[in-house]
Scaffold this active site. Structure first.
Site, short mmCIF file in Angstrom:
data_model
loop_
_atom_site.label_atom_id
_atom_site.label_comp_id
_atom_site.label_asym_id
_atom_site.label_seq_id
_atom_site.Cartn_x
_atom_site.Cartn_y
_atom_site.Cartn_z
N GLU A 7 3.99 -5.13 -2.76
CA GLU A 7 4.15 -3.88 -3.48
C GLU A 7 5.49 -3.77 -4.21
O GLU A 7 6.55 -4.05 -3.64
CB GLU A 7 4.02 -2.72 -2.50
CG GLU A 7 3.89 -1.36 -3.15
CD GLU A 7 3.22 -0.39 -2.22
OE1 GLU A 7 1.98 -0.23 -2.34
OE2 GLU A 7 3.90 0.20 -1.37
N LYS B 153 7.94 -1.35 -5.12
CA LYS B 153 8.22 -0.03 -4.53
C LYS B 153 9.73 0.20 -4.56
O LYS B 153 10.49 -0.45 -3.85
CB LYS B 153 7.70 -0.03 -3.08
CG LYS B 153 7.77 1.29 -2.36
CD LYS B 153 7.12 1.11 -0.98
CE LYS B 153 7.00 2.40 -0.23
NZ LYS B 153 6.37 2.21 1.10
N LYS C 255 -1.16 2.22 -7.51
CA LYS C 255 -1.01 2.99 -6.28
C LYS C 255 -0.39 4.34 -6.62
O LYS C 255 0.73 4.42 -7.08
CB LYS C 255 -0.15 2.25 -5.26
CG LYS C 255 -0.25 2.87 -3.87
CD LYS C 255 0.43 2.02 -2.83
CE LYS C 255 0.20 2.61 -1.45
NZ LYS C 255 1.06 1.97 -0.44
N GLU D 215 -8.61 4.28 1.09
CA GLU D 215 -7.68 4.29 2.22
C GLU D 215 -8.06 5.33 3.27
O GLU D 215 -8.36 6.48 2.94
CB GLU D 215 -6.27 4.56 1.71
CG GLU D 215 -5.21 4.54 2.79
CD GLU D 215 -3.83 4.77 2.24
OE1 GLU D 215 -3.28 3.83 1.62
OE2 GLU D 215 -3.31 5.89 2.40
N ASN E 117 -4.42 2.60 6.79
CA ASN E 117 -2.99 2.86 6.74
C ASN E 117 -2.47 3.16 8.14
O ASN E 117 -2.91 4.12 8.78
CB ASN E 117 -2.70 4.03 5.80
CG ASN E 117 -1.25 4.08 5.36
OD1 ASN E 117 -0.37 3.52 6.01
ND2 ASN E 117 -1.00 4.73 4.24
N GLU F 277 -2.50 -1.77 6.25
CA GLU F 277 -1.42 -1.27 5.42
C GLU F 277 -0.29 -0.64 6.25
O GLU F 277 -0.56 0.05 7.23
CB GLU F 277 -1.93 -0.18 4.46
CG GLU F 277 -3.08 -0.57 3.58
CD GLU F 277 -3.59 0.63 2.78
OE1 GLU F 277 -4.78 0.60 2.41
OE2 GLU F 277 -2.83 1.59 2.57
N SER F 278 0.93 -0.87 5.82
CA SER F 278 2.13 -0.15 6.26
C SER F 278 2.72 -0.65 7.59
O SER F 278 2.00 -0.86 8.57
CB SER F 278 1.89 1.35 6.38
OG SER F 278 1.57 1.93 5.15
#
Length: 262
Positions: free
Chosen positions: A58, A60, A119, A167, A188, A221-222
């Site tokens: 990503e 970011k 995103k 998501e 997530n 994710e995350s």
């Protein structure tokens, strides 16, 4: 499709709710028409369905949980991720809290060969039309935001030839994604209302999705920072989406390669 005036986003709580409310204002009055259908390329789906655990890296610059992360040049970052073995690039386009913008996505799409995910906090059909116009291969659809309208927005994404990363964060949201006909589901680990991370969320919901007969692509994710963090999703997930730990590293190419090392 429905415009933001016919969807009730007031139920979205916490940090997520504040960001969503801002995006609703940003797109108030925008034209919801999607235009003519686009052919489906399914580039993101194909990239993530390849054997092994794929990386969505990503671009970011900031986040509500971390504040400023790094003043990344989007294209330079994407090229580094590509060289580091990423299968796809996620690009934030939300400006206030993540430092994103449309040009970041355009630059990445124009400069790398990998599929790019827009995103953002999609609250209006115009955001899907923008994603397609800007060259994205996919858009993020958050069940926590769209609720029962997820299926309609998924149909809209597919109308525009986009893949959609749908998501979820809990069992109820997973059931909505499955009922909507999602082909790519992201789990997530971060509760976006509190920003708390629990790495057990992805393995649990990914197993549940497979037990329910889901045969599509599953993305964790995350919160992933080290190869050891990925142990719980190897052999379960098709891909991981990683932002903060990569974006904040001194060498993005090496960080991407090192994270995915067995």
């Amino acid at each position: 499709m429905k415009s933001e005036t016919t969807l009730d986003f007031s139920r979205v709580p916490g940090v997520l709710g504040r960001i969503v409310a801002e995006r609703v204002v940003d797109y108030q009055g925008a034209d919801p028409a999607l235009g003519e259908p686009w052919p489906a390329a399914r580039r993101l789906e194909a990239a993530l369905a390849a054997p092994g655990l794929a990386l969505i890296a990503e671009v970011k610059r900031a986040s509500p949980s971390q504040g400023a992360i790094a003043p990344l040049d989007p294209l330079a970052a994407a090229l580094a991720y590509q060289a580091g073995g990423a299968a796809a690039i996620s690009v934030l386009t939300e400006p206030r809290h993540f430092g994103g913008d449309a040009q970041a996505l355009r630059d990445v799409v124009g400069g790398v060969t990998l599929p790019a995910l827009r995103k953002d906090f999609v609250v209006h059909p115009a955001m899907l039309r923008e994603a397609a116009d800007w060259g994205a291969s996919a858009a993020l659809l958050m069940v926590s935001v769209l609720g029962e309208a997820t299926a309609e927005f998924l149909e809209g994404a597919h109308h525009l030839g986009l893949d959609a990363l749908v998501e979820v964060h809990d069992e109820r949201e997973l059931d909505v994604a499955l009922a909507a006909g999602a082909r790519i589901i992201g789990v997530n680990n971060r509760d976006l209302t509190t920003l708390h991370i629990d790495l057990e969320v992805s393995p649990r919901l990914i197993r549940r999705a497979r037990e329910a007969g889901f045969a599509g692509v599953l993305v964790a994710e995350s919160g992933y920072r080290t190869p050891a963090d990925l142990t719980g999703v190897r052999g379960l997930a098709d891909a991981v989406l990683v932002g903060t730990s990569l974006a904040g590293s001194a060498n993005l190419e090496r960080a991407a390669r090192d994270l995915m090392a067995l």
